[in-house]
Design an enzyme around this catalytic site. Sequence first.
Site, short mmCIF file in Angstrom:
data_model
loop_
_atom_site.label_atom_id
_atom_site.label_comp_id
_atom_site.label_asym_id
_atom_site.label_seq_id
_atom_site.Cartn_x
_atom_site.Cartn_y
_atom_site.Cartn_z
N GLY A 132 0.84 -1.20 0.00
CA GLY A 132 0.00 0.00 0.00
C GLY A 132 0.87 1.24 0.00
O GLY A 132 1.41 1.64 -1.02
N GLU A 263 -2.48 -8.98 7.80
CA GLU A 263 -1.21 -8.56 7.21
C GLU A 263 -0.92 -9.19 5.85
O GLU A 263 0.22 -9.52 5.52
CB GLU A 263 -0.06 -8.85 8.19
CG GLU A 263 -0.22 -8.13 9.51
CD GLU A 263 0.98 -8.28 10.44
OE1 GLU A 263 2.11 -8.39 9.94
OE2 GLU A 263 0.78 -8.29 11.67
N THR A 265 -1.63 -12.11 4.74
CA THR A 265 -1.32 -13.53 4.75
C THR A 265 -2.54 -14.41 4.45
O THR A 265 -2.38 -15.56 4.05
CB THR A 265 -0.74 -13.96 6.11
OG1 THR A 265 -1.73 -13.75 7.13
CG2 THR A 265 0.52 -13.18 6.43
N ILE A 269 -6.74 -7.37 0.89
CA ILE A 269 -7.90 -6.51 1.10
C ILE A 269 -8.04 -5.58 -0.10
O ILE A 269 -7.09 -4.86 -0.46
CB ILE A 269 -7.76 -5.71 2.40
CG1 ILE A 269 -7.76 -6.66 3.60
CG2 ILE A 269 -8.87 -4.67 2.54
CD1 ILE A 269 -7.47 -5.97 4.94
N TYR A 453 4.86 4.00 23.96
CA TYR A 453 5.53 4.21 22.68
C TYR A 453 6.90 4.81 22.95
O TYR A 453 7.02 5.95 23.43
CB TYR A 453 4.71 5.15 21.79
CG TYR A 453 5.16 5.21 20.36
CD1 TYR A 453 4.54 4.43 19.38
CD2 TYR A 453 6.20 6.04 19.96
CE1 TYR A 453 4.95 4.49 18.05
CE2 TYR A 453 6.62 6.10 18.65
CZ TYR A 453 5.98 5.32 17.70
OH TYR A 453 6.39 5.37 16.39
#
Length: 534
Positions: A132, A263, A265, A269, A453
């Site tokens: 993407g 992902e 796999t 999509i 994070y």
Amino acid sequence: MVDHRLRSAWTPDSAETAALPTKAVRWLTRRIGRLSPGAPPAPDSAFVVPPSRIPEKARAELVEVVGTDHVLEEAGERLGRTGGMSYLDLLRRRYPGGLLIPDTVVLPADPEQVQRVLDVCVAHDIGVVPFGGGTSVVGGVTALRGDKQAVVVLDLERLNRLVSVDPTSRLAVFQAGVRAPDAQRLLAVHGFTLGHVPQSYERATLGGFAATRSAGQASSGYGRFEDMVQGVRLATPSGEWRLGVAPASAAGPNLRALAVGSEGTLGVITEVTVRIRPLPERERYEGFVLDGWERATDAVRVLAQNGLLADITRVSDEDETEVSFALKGGLATTAVRRYLAARGITRPCLLILGWHDRAPQRKRALRILRAAGAVSLGRAPGEAWRHGRFAGPRQRDALLDLGVCVETLETATHWSGLGELYEKVRSALHAALDRPLVMCHVSHAYETGASLYFTVLAARDPHDPFGQWERAKQAASEAISENTRGTITHHHAVGLDHAPYLRAEIGDVGMAVLAAAKHATDPTGVLNPGKLGL
């Protein structure tokens, strides 16, 4: 020939590399040690690009599906879809060698062509890597062949349409290759927004958000992307798969949830049906400071458990706050430091709140923050964060030029274990690196817990730049994985980097379930080999 090289994961889309001010470089050098400027990104000509291994018959069939202009085997096109945007990916562009270059790039025009491309690849046993925006930071788009003779990158940039808008149900259907800014622009015409704004916003796609269970900066108000997805359409080697026919269902296990986060796999999509919301009438961004990490995160917990989180709720630890103040500098920052000291703030932690409408909730939240000892800095810090929130990737390029090892990693856990996990990851990173600057913030909070994070900066080891970060990442990942209350990834996905730790999180039975789903949709294993540990 159509020029698709603007899709290269290596070229910034909207701005030049953000040069760091001299005072910032001096401060950073004092903090992490002497820097040795590294090599700039190498030109395409510096890389050895092997001939494509795609059989001629397979290539002819791919051309029949998508047209000659959309089957690309030139070196530049293939290099442009090689890897993602992790620190190690970017290092490989500066130190030629070791790149896993796909054999061919294929650009289908619609979901039907995606299905036909998969059919060709299955017939010839060719691996397929969906692509993407190319923003993966965990090896999710690395062109592994597995046991296949060749691998193609399936670039979805031509699947760029808003298919439909249902204002009554507040739903929109997008093709998977639509980039986030384009989705926002298309929805704004109808008076709606998606509300999904991760740092990869400028180039990432809606299909990528769904495939990786993305979380955005405004997830506290709008939800994670998986919460927004109401339906998906996938092309799989076993045929097309459509999921999501109603707002809620008890028709067996939630297979839509299985597809979202897969992902690439289990299928590619091709369309995503998403929940949309009216554009906010008012937005307000502001900053506060609390004394110490424990008090700051506890205040966010209370907000979350009372349903009073701002749409954007981000609290930085002492180190990240120190960097914010140090890099800004000047008389204004000195005045702020003095003001905070006078108010009893000795360990400042910066809290940014962004409100989209919701004035009543803000008033209640401010009462909680005052009770926690928060000191308001007004709108200036919030607006500064808002205007600079997408600058991170470009600043990283500048840091790479200076010879800095700079990378991020993230996790999440329940509130009762947040402090312990925070300390374990920090300790692991400090033990693995020489004089690192380890910063952390919470940007996603829930009733039961929150994310952590981390951003890490260290002087790059000129003799072993790859091993330096690989050892640090392993140490941090083991610290997370050994803590059964933490996840190996909150929103960066699994890809290759987290695959070794997935079994510890979901167990042997969980891995068997994933393998069974993989066999059902992709019995010969052509889809994104090696990702999710499959």
